[in-house]
Design an enzyme around this catalytic site. Structure first.
Site, PDB file in Angstrom:
ATOM      1  N   GLU A  65      -5.275  -7.335   4.544  1.00  0.00           N
ATOM      2  CA  GLU A  65      -4.614  -7.232   3.295  1.00  0.00           C
ATOM      3  C   GLU A  65      -3.436  -6.493   3.025  1.00  0.00           C
ATOM      4  O   GLU A  65      -2.485  -7.075   2.389  1.00  0.00           O
ATOM      5  CB  GLU A  65      -5.689  -6.862   2.235  1.00  0.00           C
ATOM      6  CG  GLU A  65      -5.502  -6.794   0.847  1.00  0.00           C
ATOM      7  CD  GLU A  65      -5.777  -5.672   0.343  1.00  0.00           C
ATOM      8  OE1 GLU A  65      -4.999  -4.775  -0.217  1.00  0.00           O
ATOM      9  OE2 GLU A  65      -7.033  -5.211   0.105  1.00  0.00           O
ATOM     10  N   GLU A 138      -0.780   0.608   9.273  1.00  0.00           N
ATOM     11  CA  GLU A 138      -1.655   0.464   8.028  1.00  0.00           C
ATOM     12  C   GLU A 138      -3.144   0.568   8.470  1.00  0.00           C
ATOM     13  O   GLU A 138      -3.871   1.094   7.734  1.00  0.00           O
ATOM     14  CB  GLU A 138      -1.646  -1.076   7.485  1.00  0.00           C
ATOM     15  CG  GLU A 138      -0.144  -1.214   6.818  1.00  0.00           C
ATOM     16  CD  GLU A 138       0.040  -0.322   5.554  1.00  0.00           C
ATOM     17  OE1 GLU A 138      -0.864  -0.066   4.886  1.00  0.00           O
ATOM     18  OE2 GLU A 138       0.978   0.246   5.337  1.00  0.00           O
TER      19      GLU A 138
HETATM   20 ZN    ZN Z   1      -6.595  -0.812   0.587  1.00  0.00          ZN
END
Ligand code: ZN
Length: 971
Positions: A65, A138
């Site tokens: 995401e 990330e």
């Molecule tokens: Zn997050």
């Protein structure tokens, strides 16, 4: 609407509840479904949702995401998402990972902006670049420091370390896993920090290949844009894919034959090593029909929705714990569940709490649920469904999320959206005298063996142990890697830094569609306000269409409250509403509020006043807020009058319970929002409003509430005296403001009754109390049990000679979206970093969120002025920053929020002429303005204050470099 080639319309249907029409389409080639909602709402919403069930707790869907928003085929820049945040008029722009789905929603009230957002999001979802370095940034990666010590970094890794530092999130996460052990809900889609490092880049790529294609997507549109254009926008994306069936169905959890128990530890602080949590959790098999879902919604309200609700009341009255635990009804997963219990318990009492819950439920079936309790719950739910007040969350997005509860699993997307039929069905059954709720309690709770009782026991060593285990694991890995391996890790780290430091190609940046300054409305939107002096108070009336609902906010001036009583004001506000009155006990009062209104609440309003010295001036009010349909407007006023004149401030039992709840809530707020605590603590140093706010809401208030709990035992007469004294001082029409948002015709009817309320208030002038803020240490560390830190720095710009100019809104926004994002989040691995300039008072604060760093972050904050003094921005970048700042100024608001904002501006002296000038200054901002602001900021940095929340170990390491730092344990 005519058909569009390539798509088949599955249905067209009106939704009278929202004055809307829905079309459901299927994309013929791939099977993608598009729900297209047409209505008059200008706040347009678009979203793509993928069904993404994980099979482990590596956080794969969550890391993906984050990552798909970091560069795509058409938009190959480092972070298109951030480019949009920098310069769009978006009213919503984010992404969410659920246990079974990943949603990418955007919203805007500006049509061209909306189309821009849709295109960037479609490209991100279906054609992301997701190179390995993005996964590492990330997700997780190794870092090697100068002395060769290995550590792990990554935005999601630190985000989840923060989540696992909050016992409430741990409780929710474990409850779900235990209820659904055999399905995808038995693992953590967000990522367990211990498991995240086992995720590989190959698995990550593969997950995108399997789940991110149109056959597995639900696409949503909502608003007043041209519905024909919607299919044309998505078609090129969908047409690029071959048909592909995703194996993403979510299995049902089979029922348990017998209830289960579980005990888990959580990392507690030094001060509360005796208090635990317990919840009883049920999986509600067979509750999924719209009628039963409605019954369960109302039942939740009956059981725990109000302070007088029988199950909540029994738990609180028992004295076994401090506040309710558990999330209540969970209706967003494929099968519904329910969770309730107590926090702040002695873990040895957990069996008694479970027994109490079951006995109370059995008692409700035996004796029947009281009719007034049912009426109160039905009215509350009906009011909120009809009002559809989603606050700053777009209405269309709330509708999308409700549609997905069924749509995601192949059901009718409108099943949970339509409420009239199930509501009418429920009312008819109740009118016939059916035992609707008693039967539901029997079926879904008492006779339901799919039940898990979860006890969280405090373990003060768990935090330090987790850290030392991680460190030991890392040194074992370092040993196994050897010199070559460590050198490779260091090289990869340097490569990542090099990527971060390489600016995006100008032509790639230019490809991102955006608005120009010419697309912006030249003028501020005026909020209608009529100021009507009334019996020494002020009525502020905002003529806005509110569908027949009156929004009333009554603000009582607290400037006369002596310093020592200030921290008691929020508690006093709550006591007004939750202790009962001379005429009725608190059960009957809270039910009256629920039966007659859409809710009554309270809060404290504090702001510096424009042009007045911040040390001596602040606008301060205690607000009671309420809303009701016009036919019940007099009931609303009657409730206000009753609680103001005769709340039972001598109700020791209730007040003691409320003090414990307030303390428990203040404690539980710290770990999830340490950045807010740091910021409040910093602002306490820069003026009267900030200081009072910290006393009433900040860490200072937590310390006060602990004392209050003790005083309830040892000094009850003193507490009662303080509360009555507060009532005497606060209850006056002098300085009071009645803020009303309503249309003019209804206001004419409402006004005389409002006059009655105001003229009934005593008239007394209070002298403004002299508040003398105690000096706080320049550097403070606040100890909480957390695996990550919240680092804060604050400066007083006014002292450094700053005079407000609109361009500083652009500069501080640029710092937040560019400078801080790049350095603290992307390079530093923190989940977030913010700065906020209080343009009325002059303080500026910098805070980080779920931050693995501390000193490194401080250095970034300290260099912000220097950065602005030397930064070079292209004309396009400056224009983008200006568009973003105007977007903040023109934030989308529902009518009640407009009325509230207009009032806040009046109290703060934030006049229209000044706001117009600010807009012109924003629009005309130049690089020169940035430089000047940077100079003031650098000057102010010489006198900066620091507040950090973190573990004792992390703060001690900070203290070694900042010897003046004073440490206080908060938890
Ligand atoms: Zn997050």
């Amino acid at each position: 609407m005519p058909n569009t080639p390539g798509f088949t319309r599955l249905f067209t249907s009106t939704i009278p509840e929202y004055d809307a029409t829905a079309d459901l389409f299927r994309h013929d080639a791939t099977g993608a479904e598009i729900l297209s909602i047409r209505c008059a709402d200008e706040n347009k919403v678009f979203g793509v949702t993928l069904r993404t069930p994980p099979t482990d707790s590596t956080g794969l869907p969550h890391i993906l995401e984050h990552s798909v928003l970091c560069g795509s085929r058409k938009y190959p820049v480092k972070e298109p998402f951030v480019e949009l945040l920098k310069g769009s008029l978006q009213t919503f722009l984010n992404a969410f990972t659920y246990p079974d789905k990943t949603c990418y929603p955007v919203a805007s009230a500006n049509l061209q902006d909306f189309y821009n957002l849709v295109d960037v999001y479609l490209d991100a979802v279906f054609f992301p670049l997701i190179p390995e370095h993005v996964f590492r940034q990330e997700g997780w990666h190794y870092e090697v420091d100068d002395s060769g010590v290995l550590s792990r970094m990554g935005v999601v890794l630190n985000e989840m370390k923060g989540a696992y530092s909050s016992p409430d999130s741990v409780l929710a996460e474990y409850s779900q896993r235990l209820l659904f052990p055999d399905t995808t809900y038995g693992v953590d889609s967000g990522g367990d920090p211990k498991v995240i490092p086992s995720l590989t880049y190959e698995a990550f790529r593969d997950f995108h290949r399997r789940f991110y294609h149109p056959g597995n997507a639900r696409i949503f549109f909502y608003g007043d844009d041209d519905p024909r254009k919607r299919l044309a926008l998505v078609a090129p994306y969908l047409d690029a894919f071959p048909p592909l069936a995703a194996d993403s169905a979510v299995a049902d959890q089979p029922p348990f034959p017998a209830p289960r128990q579980a005990v888990m530890p959580f990392a507690c602080g030094e001060g509360d090593a005796t208090k635990g949590f317990v919840t009883v959790n049920w999986l509600l098999h067979g509750a999924d029909s719209p009628e039963t879902a409605m019954v369960m919604d109302v039942l939740e309200h009956i059981l725990i929705g109000m302070s007088s609700s029988p199950l909540r009341k029994a738990l609180i009255d028992s004295g076994l714990g401090e506040d309710l635990a558990g999330g209540g009804l969970e209706a967003e997963l494929k099968q519904m569940s329910f969770s309730t219990g107590l926090k702040g318990i002695d873990p040895a009492d957990a069996p008694r709490v479970q027994e109490l819950i079951l006995d109370t439920l059995a008692g409700l079936v035996r004796d029947g649920v009281e009719a007034e309790a049912v009426e109160a719950a039905v009215n509350s739910l009906e009011f909120s469904l009809r009002e559809n007040n989603t606050g700053s969350f777009p209405r269309g997005l709330s509708l999308m999320l409700r549609s997905l509860a069924t749509w995601l699993h192949g059901g009718d997307p409108l099943e949970r959206v339509r409420f009239e039929a199930p509501l009418a069905d429920l009312k008819a059954r109740l009118a016939r005298g059916e035992r609707v709720f008693e039967e539901a309690v029997t079926t879904f709770f008492l006779d339901n063996p799919h039940r898990v009782t979860l006890v969280l026991t405090p373990d003060p060593d768990l935090g330090p142990r987790t850290e030392s285990e991680e460190a030991a694991g890392l040194s074992a890995i370092a040993a196994a890697l050897g010199q070559d391996g460590l050198a490779r890790a260091a090289r990869e780290q340097a490569d990542l830094l090099a990527v971060h430091e390489t600016p995006d190609a100008p032509e790639a940046l230019a490809a991102i569609p955006r608005l120009g300054a010419a697309d912006l409305p030249p003028d501020n939107k005026r909020l209608p306000t009529l100021s009507l002096p009334d019996h020494g108070a002020d009525i502020l009336f905002h003529d806005l269409p509110t569908s027949g609902i009156v929004y009333l906010e009554l603000g009582l001036d607290i400037a006369g409250v002596p310093e020592g009583l200030l921290p008691l004001v929020p508690f006093f506000g709550r006591a007004l509403l939750e202790t009962g009155t001379d005429r009725e006990d608190f059960v009957s009062l809270t039910r009256r509020i629920a039966r007659k209104t859409g809710g009554v609440g309270r809060d404290v309003f504090l702001t510096p006043v424009k042009g007045r010295p911040t040390d001596s001036h602040a606008a301060t009010r205690l607000f009671l807020r309420g809303k009701a349909t016009m036919d019940k407007a007099e009931d609303l006023l009657g409730i206000f009058a009753d609680v103001l004149s005769s709340a039972r401030l001598d109700n020791r039992e209730r007040l003691s319970q409320m003090a414990l709840e307030a303390k428990a809530r203040a404690e539980r707020r710290l770990a999830p929002s340490g950045h807010a605590a740091a910021s409040s603590r910093l602002r306490a140093r820069f003026g009267r409003a900030g200081w009072a706010a910290e006393r009433m809401r900040g860490v200072a208030n937590l310390f006060f509430l602990r004392e209050l709990c003790e005083r309830m035992q040892n000094d009850w007469p003193g507490v009662m005296r303080d509360l009555s004294r507060l009532r005497e001082i606060i209850l006056t029409r002098s300085g009071a403001v009645a803020n009303v948002t309503l249309d003019a015709a209804n206001f004419a009817t409402f006004r005389p009754a409002l006059d009655g309320l105001l003229s009934g208030l005593p008239a007394r002038d209070n002298a403004v109390a002299a508040w003398t803020p105690q000096a706080l240490p320049r550097q403070e560390g606040i100890v909480i049990p957390a695996q990550i830190n919240f680092v804060g720095l604050g400066v007083d710009l006014a002292k450094a000679g700053y005079v407000f100019h609109g361009s500083s809104m652009v500069a501080s926004r640029h710092l937040r979206m560019g400078y801080l994002w790049d350095r603290v989040r992307v390079r530093g691995g923190a989940y977030g970093a913010f700065c906020a300039l209080d343009r009325l008072g002059g303080p500026m604060t910098f805070v980080s969120y779920r931050d693995p760093g501390a000193l490194r972050t401080l250095e970034v904050f300290q260099a912000a002025g220097e950065y602005l003094r030397t930064v070079d921005l292209s004309d396009e970048e400056m224009e983008q920053a200006i568009v973003g700042a105007i977007g903040d100024l023109d934030a989308y608001m529902l009518p009640d929020a407009q009325g509230n904002a207009a009032m806040g501006r009046i109290l703060a002296g934030d006049d229209e002429a000044g706001r117009d000038r600010m807009r012109q200054e924003i629009l005309a901002t130049t690089l020169d303005d940035f430089r000047q602001f940077g100079q003031v900021l650098s000057r102010a940095m010489e006198d900066a204050h620091v507040v950090t929340l973190g573990s004792r170990e992390a703060l001690a390491a900070m203290q070694a470099e900042l010897p003046g730092m004073v440490m206080t344990a908060a938890l």
